[in-house]
Design a protein around this motif. Sequence first.
Motif, short mmCIF file in Angstrom:
data_model
loop_
_atom_site.label_atom_id
_atom_site.label_comp_id
_atom_site.label_asym_id
_atom_site.label_seq_id
_atom_site.Cartn_x
_atom_site.Cartn_y
_atom_site.Cartn_z
N ALA A 204 -5.93 50.93 -103.46
CA ALA A 204 -6.90 49.89 -103.12
C ALA A 204 -6.74 49.45 -101.67
O ALA A 204 -5.69 49.65 -101.06
CB ALA A 204 -6.71 48.68 -104.03
N PRO A 205 -7.78 48.84 -101.09
CA PRO A 205 -7.62 48.25 -99.76
C PRO A 205 -6.54 47.18 -99.78
O PRO A 205 -6.18 46.66 -100.84
CB PRO A 205 -8.99 47.63 -99.48
CG PRO A 205 -9.94 48.33 -100.40
CD PRO A 205 -9.13 48.68 -101.62
N PRO A 206 -6.00 46.82 -98.62
CA PRO A 206 -4.99 45.76 -98.59
C PRO A 206 -5.51 44.47 -99.20
O PRO A 206 -6.72 44.21 -99.25
CB PRO A 206 -4.72 45.59 -97.09
CG PRO A 206 -5.11 46.90 -96.48
CD PRO A 206 -6.26 47.40 -97.31
N VAL A 207 -4.56 43.65 -99.67
CA VAL A 207 -4.91 42.40 -100.35
C VAL A 207 -5.82 41.53 -99.49
O VAL A 207 -6.80 40.97 -99.98
CB VAL A 207 -3.61 41.65 -100.72
CG1 VAL A 207 -3.90 40.20 -101.07
CG2 VAL A 207 -2.91 42.36 -101.88
N ALA A 208 -5.52 41.40 -98.21
CA ALA A 208 -6.33 40.55 -97.33
C ALA A 208 -7.77 41.04 -97.28
O ALA A 208 -8.72 40.25 -97.30
CB ALA A 208 -5.74 40.51 -95.93
N GLU A 209 -7.95 42.37 -97.24
CA GLU A 209 -9.32 42.91 -97.20
C GLU A 209 -10.05 42.63 -98.51
O GLU A 209 -11.24 42.27 -98.51
CB GLU A 209 -9.28 44.41 -96.92
CG GLU A 209 -10.67 45.02 -96.82
CD GLU A 209 -10.65 46.51 -96.54
OE1 GLU A 209 -11.69 47.15 -96.77
OE2 GLU A 209 -9.60 47.03 -96.11
N LEU A 210 -9.36 42.80 -99.63
CA LEU A 210 -9.99 42.48 -100.92
C LEU A 210 -10.40 41.02 -100.97
O LEU A 210 -11.47 40.68 -101.49
CB LEU A 210 -9.03 42.80 -102.07
CG LEU A 210 -8.73 44.28 -102.31
CD1 LEU A 210 -7.61 44.44 -103.34
CD2 LEU A 210 -9.98 45.02 -102.76
N GLY A 211 -9.56 40.14 -100.42
CA GLY A 211 -9.91 38.72 -100.37
C GLY A 211 -11.14 38.46 -99.54
O GLY A 211 -12.03 37.70 -99.93
N ARG A 212 -11.23 39.10 -98.40
CA ARG A 212 -12.41 38.90 -97.54
C ARG A 212 -13.67 39.43 -98.21
O ARG A 212 -14.77 38.93 -97.95
CB ARG A 212 -12.19 39.59 -96.19
CG ARG A 212 -11.19 38.85 -95.28
CD ARG A 212 -11.20 39.41 -93.89
NE ARG A 212 -10.59 40.73 -93.83
CZ ARG A 212 -9.30 40.95 -93.60
NH1 ARG A 212 -8.47 39.94 -93.41
NH2 ARG A 212 -8.84 42.19 -93.54
N LEU A 213 -13.53 40.41 -99.10
CA LEU A 213 -14.69 40.95 -99.81
C LEU A 213 -15.11 40.09 -101.00
O LEU A 213 -16.18 40.32 -101.56
CB LEU A 213 -14.38 42.37 -100.29
CG LEU A 213 -14.29 43.44 -99.21
CD1 LEU A 213 -13.76 44.74 -99.79
CD2 LEU A 213 -15.65 43.67 -98.55
N GLY A 214 -14.25 39.14 -101.39
CA GLY A 214 -14.64 38.24 -102.47
C GLY A 214 -13.62 38.05 -103.56
O GLY A 214 -13.81 37.21 -104.45
#
Length: 251
Positions: A204-214
Amino acid sequence: MTHNGADHFRSLHHGREPDRPLVLPGPWDAASARAFADAGFPALATPSAGVAASLGYADGDVPADEMFAAVARIVRAAGVPVSADLESGYGLPPKELVARVLETGAVGCNLEDSDPSGALADPDRHADRLAEVCAAADGALFVNARVDTYLRGDTDPAAAIARIRLYEAAGVHGVYPILAPAEHLPVLAAATALPVNVHAPATAPPVAELGRLGARRITFGPGLQRRALGAVAEMARELAGPGAPDPAPTL
């Protein structure tokens, strides 16, 4: 009514910066729970498949009594709030299910909308069941509704959104469109006011990126348990020496 453990756990999902979602490692036994808690994680979320493997079962085959007993041991060892993955609820009536969860000390639970055969549950009937669970818990549990449309092959986000909205109306506190691709997260998150739980495998993408996606909550399913088992298998091969057979596949 005040439920300090569940209220605190609920609060961890809100007021977060987009790039800092709530990360909940998945302990599979008491020792792993203590390790994650000692590392500073504010809460944990058990994976049913990881717990099943630790007990010698395939995912979905753990008797309810053994799963509740395992969750209770994890809660006792963790010292931080624990949410329990309870598959589809083991066929228990909502009031009994809630009572059993609360007996373990857990402050939350995942309930999936696939039936034991693997087929998607009727969304309206499942929403009614979730409403009964929420009513029986009366705020003492964070109910996270897993949405299995992607898992069962329906990759249209509209199918997941329809269920998310039904479950939100039923009173759940979070939704979990398991295996939703990262590119669908913005539209899924925009469809609900609830925290969206995202499964984060190693790819998966990094945690921060997943957060920015929603994503507002990140869990790992049995991935961490399988990584640990891989390390054990490697150690076993080293101990066995040259010519040792490859380890048997995991359950």
